[in-house]
Design an enzyme around this catalytic site. Structure first.
Site, PDB file in Angstrom:
ATOM      1  CE  LYS A  18      16.337 -29.787 124.274  1.00 40.15           C
ATOM      2  NZ  LYS A  18      15.643 -30.198 125.503  1.00 40.15           N
ATOM      3  NE  ARG A  70       9.621 -28.791 129.377  1.00 37.42           N
ATOM      4  CZ  ARG A  70      10.909 -28.794 129.022  1.00 37.42           C
ATOM      5  NH1 ARG A  70      11.524 -27.653 128.747  1.00 37.42           N
ATOM      6  NH2 ARG A  70      11.597 -29.912 128.958  1.00 37.42           N
ATOM      7  CE1 TYR A  73      22.259   3.023 113.200  1.00 40.70           C
ATOM      8  CE2 TYR A  73      22.928   0.799 113.818  1.00 40.70           C
ATOM      9  CZ  TYR A  73      22.574   1.723 112.850  1.00 40.70           C
ATOM     10  OH  TYR A  73      22.552   1.355 111.534  1.00 40.70           O
ATOM     11  CG  MET A  77      21.748  -6.876 111.177  1.00 42.93           C
ATOM     12  SD  MET A  77      20.797  -6.490 109.702  1.00 42.93           S
ATOM     13  CE  MET A  77      19.411  -5.597 110.398  1.00 42.93           C
TER      14      MET A  77
END
Ligand code: PLP
Length: 353
Positions: A28, A127, A249, A297
């Site tokens: 998955k 679940r 930053y 990033m």
């Protein structure tokens, strides 16, 4: 870099551990971020004939990659809008409720053939799967409710399978045994990777190996599983900073002494958790180095003081020397989330190490 050879070796380790129980490959979430269209066929070539995906769409893509033959279970089950595609592509739903059993039975009646299905029994995770009262109803009326179906697997899932001493495992095992005794006989499955390490009582007919295939479980029979994901990036620039200078930053890293900083071309957009700012570590020039400042990033800054490093050199964020579990712990998450969040071009090798 994804080592397909390591995935198949890990698959064989599960076979050695849990045999004669069969081992299914859980693929998955795009094979835990490793690429189901490559991982699926590699596992199939290693002898895996049973797969689990979560979504219908994953099942369709995996069927295209594998062709006809291997069993593909879809954990989401059989919502009514998925039924035609499940049937057309020989995908086996894992039915999670009496309503899903009824819907899939109606589809079987309409197509005039018994349809295969797995039945998921909730033994305490709360679940997915039939809750206790639905199991009672199913058991009382199994001849009618399962008449149109061919139950090929009765399964449940452990909430604490990765914790050897957790009492909840015994509790779920005994509930699962009681459930099996109430229903017509069929192959059974309880353990995922973690549960496989709990020993023979947990294996039943099939273990469902996910994270362990991708190198995410620490031990198998005393022997570490093989590392699958190797994440590296290049040094873009090096700079020497003075005592008191800030990095990145908000200048959250302050040099306590003259320091060499390497700026490496991978950041949170590529899957380095921003939570590792000032906490993470990597491997460069043969040494473990610490993140310095916030993860950006597309870049991460690391303290490489005293190392022989130049622009263009490679830094390892995950691999044989930077273990997945360790990175996950530092980021306050687990190996699953680290792997599934990677977003870098993937290269494949058939090698195992
Ligand atoms: C994800 C999943 C697995 C595989 O779990 P791992 O811990 O990755 O081995 C097995 N069974 C079910 C029902 C799952 O959702």
């Amino acid at each position: 870099m994804v080592r397909l050879g390591a995935i198949t070796e890990n698959y064989k380790s599960f076979q050695r551990l849990a045999g004669p129980a069969a081992v299914a490959g859980v693929v998955k979430a795009d094979a835990y971020g490793m690429g189901a269209e490559f991982v699926g066929p590699a596992l199939a070539a290693a002898g895996c004939d049973t797969f689990f995906v979560a979504r219908l769409e994953e099942g369709l893509a995996l069927r295209r990659a594998l062709g006809a033959g291997p069993r593909i279970f879809v954990l989401d089950g059989a919502p009514s809008d998925a039924v035609p595609a499940l049937i057309a592509h020989q995908l086996t739903p894992v039915l999670n409720s009496l309503a899903q059993i009824a819907g899939w039975s109606a589809a079987a009646a309409a197509s005039h053939c018994a349809l295969d299905a797995a039945i998921h029994i909730d033994t305490g995770m709360n679940r997915l799967g039939l809750p206790g009262e639905e199991l009672g109803l199913l058991a009382a009326e199994s001849k009618i409710r399962l008449k149109a179906l061919n139950p090929v697997l009765l399964m449940s899932h452990l909430a604490c399978g990765d914790e050897v001493d957790n009492k909840m495992n015994d509790m779920q095992l005994s509930r699962f045994r009681s459930a099996l005794a109430m229903l017509p006989p069929a192959p059974a499955s309880l353990a995922a990777s973690g549960g496989s390490f709990l020993g023979q009582p947990y294996w039943f007919d099939l273990v469902r190996a996910g994270i362990g295939l991708y190198g995410g479980a620490p031990q198998i029979g005393g022997k570490p599983l093989k590392t699958v994901a190797v994440l590296t990036a290049r040094v873009l620039q090096l700079r020497r900073i003075d005592k008191g200078d800030g990095v990145g930053y908000a200048a959250t890293f302050r040099a306590k002494e003259p320091t060499m900083i390497a700026t490496v071309a991978l950041g949170y957009a590529g899957g380095i958790p921003r939570a590792l700012s000032n906490k993470g570590s990597a491997f460069a020039a043969g040494k473990c180095v610490n993140f310095a400042g916030r993860v950006s990033m597309d870049m991460t800054t690391v303290d490489v003081s005293g190392l022989e490093l130049k622009a263009g050199d490679s830094v390892e964020f995950l691999g044989d020397r930077m273990m997945l579990e360790e990175a996950a712990a530092l980021a306050d998450t687990n190996a699953y989330e680290i792997l599934t969040r990677l977003r870098v071009p993937r290269h494949y090798t058939d090698a195992a190490s």
